[in-house]
Design a protein around this motif. Structure first.
Motif, PDB file in Angstrom:
ATOM      1  N   SER A   9       0.834  -1.193   0.000  1.00 42.85           N
ATOM      2  CA  SER A   9       0.000   0.000   0.000  1.00 42.85           C
ATOM      3  C   SER A   9       0.877   1.256   0.000  1.00 42.85           C
ATOM      4  O   SER A   9       1.863   1.335   0.726  1.00 42.85           O
ATOM      5  N   SER A  10       0.525   2.221  -0.847  1.00 41.69           N
ATOM      6  CA  SER A  10       1.262   3.479  -0.918  1.00 41.69           C
ATOM      7  C   SER A  10       0.275   4.615  -1.164  1.00 41.69           C
ATOM      8  O   SER A  10      -0.697   4.450  -1.905  1.00 41.69           O
ATOM      9  N   GLU A  23      -3.350   3.554  -2.582  1.00 35.05           N
ATOM     10  CA  GLU A  23      -3.567   2.531  -3.607  1.00 35.05           C
ATOM     11  C   GLU A  23      -2.776   1.276  -3.269  1.00 35.05           C
ATOM     12  O   GLU A  23      -1.767   1.338  -2.563  1.00 35.05           O
ATOM     13  N   ILE A  24      -3.223   0.164  -3.808  1.00 36.52           N
ATOM     14  CA  ILE A  24      -2.491  -1.095  -3.711  1.00 36.52           C
ATOM     15  C   ILE A  24      -1.629  -1.196  -4.969  1.00 36.52           C
ATOM     16  O   ILE A  24      -2.121  -1.061  -6.083  1.00 36.52           O
ATOM     17  N   PHE A  53       4.695   5.237  -8.410  1.00 39.25           N
ATOM     18  CA  PHE A  53       4.783   5.090  -6.955  1.00 39.25           C
ATOM     19  C   PHE A  53       6.154   5.516  -6.442  1.00 39.25           C
ATOM     20  O   PHE A  53       6.267   6.096  -5.364  1.00 39.25           O
ATOM     21  N   CYS A  54       7.197   5.230  -7.219  1.00 41.49           N
ATOM     22  CA  CYS A  54       8.541   5.663  -6.819  1.00 41.49           C
ATOM     23  C   CYS A  54       8.668   7.186  -6.910  1.00 41.49           C
ATOM     24  O   CYS A  54       9.425   7.784  -6.156  1.00 41.49           O
ATOM     25  N   SER A  55       7.911   7.811  -7.802  1.00 42.96           N
ATOM     26  CA  SER A  55       7.976   9.266  -7.972  1.00 42.96           C
ATOM     27  C   SER A  55       7.066  10.023  -7.012  1.00 42.96           C
ATOM     28  O   SER A  55       7.461  11.044  -6.460  1.00 42.96           O
ATOM     29  N   THR A  58       4.297   7.269  -1.144  1.00 41.74           N
ATOM     30  CA  THR A  58       4.965   7.264   0.154  1.00 41.74           C
ATOM     31  C   THR A  58       5.883   6.054   0.315  1.00 41.74           C
ATOM     32  O   THR A  58       6.734   6.047   1.197  1.00 41.74           O
ATOM     33  N   VAL A  59       5.693   5.041  -0.535  1.00 35.33           N
ATOM     34  CA  VAL A  59       6.486   3.809  -0.493  1.00 35.33           C
ATOM     35  C   VAL A  59       6.870   3.458  -1.925  1.00 35.33           C
ATOM     36  O   VAL A  59       6.030   3.544  -2.819  1.00 35.33           O
TER      37      VAL A  59
END
Length: 72
Positions: A9-10, A23-24, A53-55, A58-59
């Protein structure tokens, strides 16, 4: 059993409108596009990042987390 430490989750935050959504993340691939639920912008990774997600999350994505876990 190193996969147990992977976070799925991030919270991704739009750089345009600052809308945040949790989001998952996919476990087997990097996500290259994300539609902001706030303003509708299509987010793409920043240069040098593998996914949105990397950009903007939060994770980092699970593939990156697993790579980092292997380096330790």
């Amino acid at each position: 059993m190193r996969d147990a430490s992977v976070i799925l989750s991030s919270t991704i935050t739009c750089p345009i409108c600052r809308f945040a959504a949790t989001e998952i993340m996919p476990t087997d691939a990097c996500q290259h596009f994300y539609d902001c639920k706030g303003c509708g912008a299509i987010l793409r990774p920043k240069p040098g990042d593998c996914c949105v997600f990397c950009s903007y999350g939060t994770v980092p994505c699970p593939p990156v987390q697993m790579q980092e876990g292997q380096r330790r």
